[in-house]
Design a protein around this motif. Structure first.
Motif, PDB file in Angstrom:
ATOM      1  N   THR A   1     -80.803 -65.410  46.311  1.00 48.62           N
ATOM      2  CA  THR A   1     -80.173 -64.521  45.329  1.00 48.62           C
ATOM      3  C   THR A   1     -81.129 -64.235  44.172  1.00 48.62           C
ATOM      4  O   THR A   1     -81.238 -63.100  43.691  1.00 48.62           O
ATOM      5  N   ILE A   2     -81.820 -65.291  43.702  1.00 52.18           N
ATOM      6  CA  ILE A   2     -82.765 -65.109  42.596  1.00 52.18           C
ATOM      7  C   ILE A   2     -83.894 -64.171  43.001  1.00 52.18           C
ATOM      8  O   ILE A   2     -84.313 -63.296  42.230  1.00 52.18           O
ATOM      9  N   ALA A   3     -84.412 -64.326  44.238  1.00 56.38           N
ATOM     10  CA  ALA A   3     -85.512 -63.464  44.705  1.00 56.38           C
ATOM     11  C   ALA A   3     -85.069 -62.007  44.769  1.00 56.38           C
ATOM     12  O   ALA A   3     -85.799 -61.100  44.327  1.00 56.38           O
ATOM     13  N   LYS A   4     -83.847 -61.782  45.298  1.00 51.33           N
ATOM     14  CA  LYS A   4     -83.353 -60.402  45.358  1.00 51.33           C
ATOM     15  C   LYS A   4     -83.182 -59.824  43.958  1.00 51.33           C
ATOM     16  O   LYS A   4     -83.554 -58.675  43.687  1.00 51.33           O
ATOM     17  N   ALA A   5     -82.600 -60.647  43.069  1.00 52.60           N
ATOM     18  CA  ALA A   5     -82.370 -60.157  41.711  1.00 52.60           C
ATOM     19  C   ALA A   5     -83.678 -59.883  40.990  1.00 52.60           C
ATOM     20  O   ALA A   5     -83.807 -58.887  40.253  1.00 52.60           O
ATOM     21  N   GLU A   6     -84.686 -60.754  41.195  1.00 52.86           N
ATOM     22  CA  GLU A   6     -85.974 -60.519  40.546  1.00 52.86           C
ATOM     23  C   GLU A   6     -86.644 -59.267  41.090  1.00 52.86           C
ATOM     24  O   GLU A   6     -87.325 -58.536  40.354  1.00 52.86           O
ATOM     25  N   GLY A   7     -86.440 -58.986  42.435  1.00 52.46           N
ATOM     26  CA  GLY A   7     -86.973 -57.738  42.995  1.00 52.46           C
ATOM     27  C   GLY A   7     -86.326 -56.516  42.334  1.00 52.46           C
ATOM     28  O   GLY A   7     -87.009 -55.547  41.972  1.00 52.46           O
ATOM     29  N   LYS A   8     -84.989 -56.567  42.177  1.00 50.06           N
ATOM     30  CA  LYS A   8     -84.282 -55.484  41.491  1.00 50.06           C
ATOM     31  C   LYS A   8     -84.798 -55.323  40.070  1.00 50.06           C
ATOM     32  O   LYS A   8     -85.008 -54.201  39.575  1.00 50.06           O
ATOM     33  N   LEU A   9     -85.016 -56.478  39.369  1.00 51.05           N
ATOM     34  CA  LEU A   9     -85.468 -56.434  37.985  1.00 51.05           C
ATOM     35  C   LEU A   9     -86.863 -55.820  37.890  1.00 51.05           C
ATOM     36  O   LEU A   9     -87.148 -55.006  36.984  1.00 51.05           O
ATOM     37  N   ARG A  10     -87.761 -56.186  38.828  1.00 55.85           N
ATOM     38  CA  ARG A  10     -89.105 -55.608  38.798  1.00 55.85           C
ATOM     39  C   ARG A  10     -89.057 -54.098  39.016  1.00 55.85           C
ATOM     40  O   ARG A  10     -89.783 -53.336  38.373  1.00 55.85           O
TER      41      ARG A  10
END
Length: 259
Positions: free
Chosen positions: A184-193
């Motif tokens: 979940t964190i990896a997906k969210a960080e991808g969205k944030l980037r």
């Protein structure tokens, strides 16, 4: 003629009258001093008499009080004497009763001694039976102890396997939850980037700022959840290793809504 001759019949020689007057003055002065001393002595005597009378009065009162106390003491002595005589009489009666009780106790003691002899014989008989039974139970106890020792070994082995199994289950749950949260964190960080890349233009930055803040908060919450889950699972694993029971349960996970 010049008033130097004796004045008869009052003077035999010149100056007798003056001498008499001087002696008269001296005697008057001595009389006055004697009167003063007499008055002072009389005053002291009156004071001493009053003090002696007061002392006499006090002595009479103390004598009366002492006489009353002596009367009370005589009365109390008579009362105590009567009381002691009554107690002496009661003690004689109690002694007589105690002698009778002692005789009864002596008779009872003889009966008890006879009973004890009979009981001792029964005890020796029961002791013999007990020793025989005890030897039999000792043999059975040895067999049971060997069986218990064997069962304890099996129980310890089973307990060890059960602990390892519980630790393995908790470790698997921990890794599964950590994998999910990290994903979940990896997906969210991808969205944030991606949003940060889009917000590089001045026109899009104000519009995307609120979305970027929401994603950053979401990522922070999920990371805290990851730390909490990992810590609680590690605590459960340590408790199980230390012999705790009823620890095989999943850690509660908070499902944060995606921004």
């Amino acid at each position: 003629e010049t008033n130097t001759l004796p004045f008869h019949p009052f003077e035999n020689q010149q100056g007798d009258i003056l001498r008499v007057e001087k002696e008269h003055q001296v005697l008057k002065e001595q009389l006055r001093e004697a009167e003063e001393k007499f008055e002072q002595s009389q005053s002291r005597s009156l004071e001493e008499i009053a003090a002696l009378e007061e002392l006499l009065k006090k002595s009479i009162e103390e004598t009366e009080v002492s006489q009353n106390e002596l009367d009370w003491f005589h009365q109390d002595s008579e009362t105590q004497t009567k009381k002691w005589q009554q107690e002496k009489k009661e003690n004689r009666e109690n002694l007589k009763a105690l002698r009778g009780t002692v005789k009864k106790q002596s008779d009872t003691n003889e009966r008890y001694l006879k009973t004890i002899d009979d009981k001792e014989k029964q005890y020796n008989k029961c002791l013999t039976t007990f020793l025989e039974t005890s030897n039999k139970f000792a043999n059975d106890k040895g067999k049971l102890e060997e069986l218990i020792k064997k069962c304890q070994g099996n129980s310890q082995e089973c307990e060890k396997r059960a602990v390892n199994a519980e630790v393995s289950v908790l470790q698997t749950w921990k890794e599964t939850e950590i994998w999910k949260l990290k994903g979940t964190i990896a997906k969210a960080e991808g969205k944030l980037r991606m949003l940060k890349a889009l917000s590089s233009s001045a026109a899009a930055a104000p519009v995307l700022k609120s979305q970027i803040d929401s994603w950053e908060i979401f990522i922070s919450n999920v990371k805290k959840q990851l730390e909490k889950v990992e810590a609680e699972y590690e605590e459960k694993i340590e408790l199980v290793k230390n012999g705790a029971r009823n620890c095989l349960s999943k850690v509660e996970i908070v499902d944060f809504p995606w921004p």
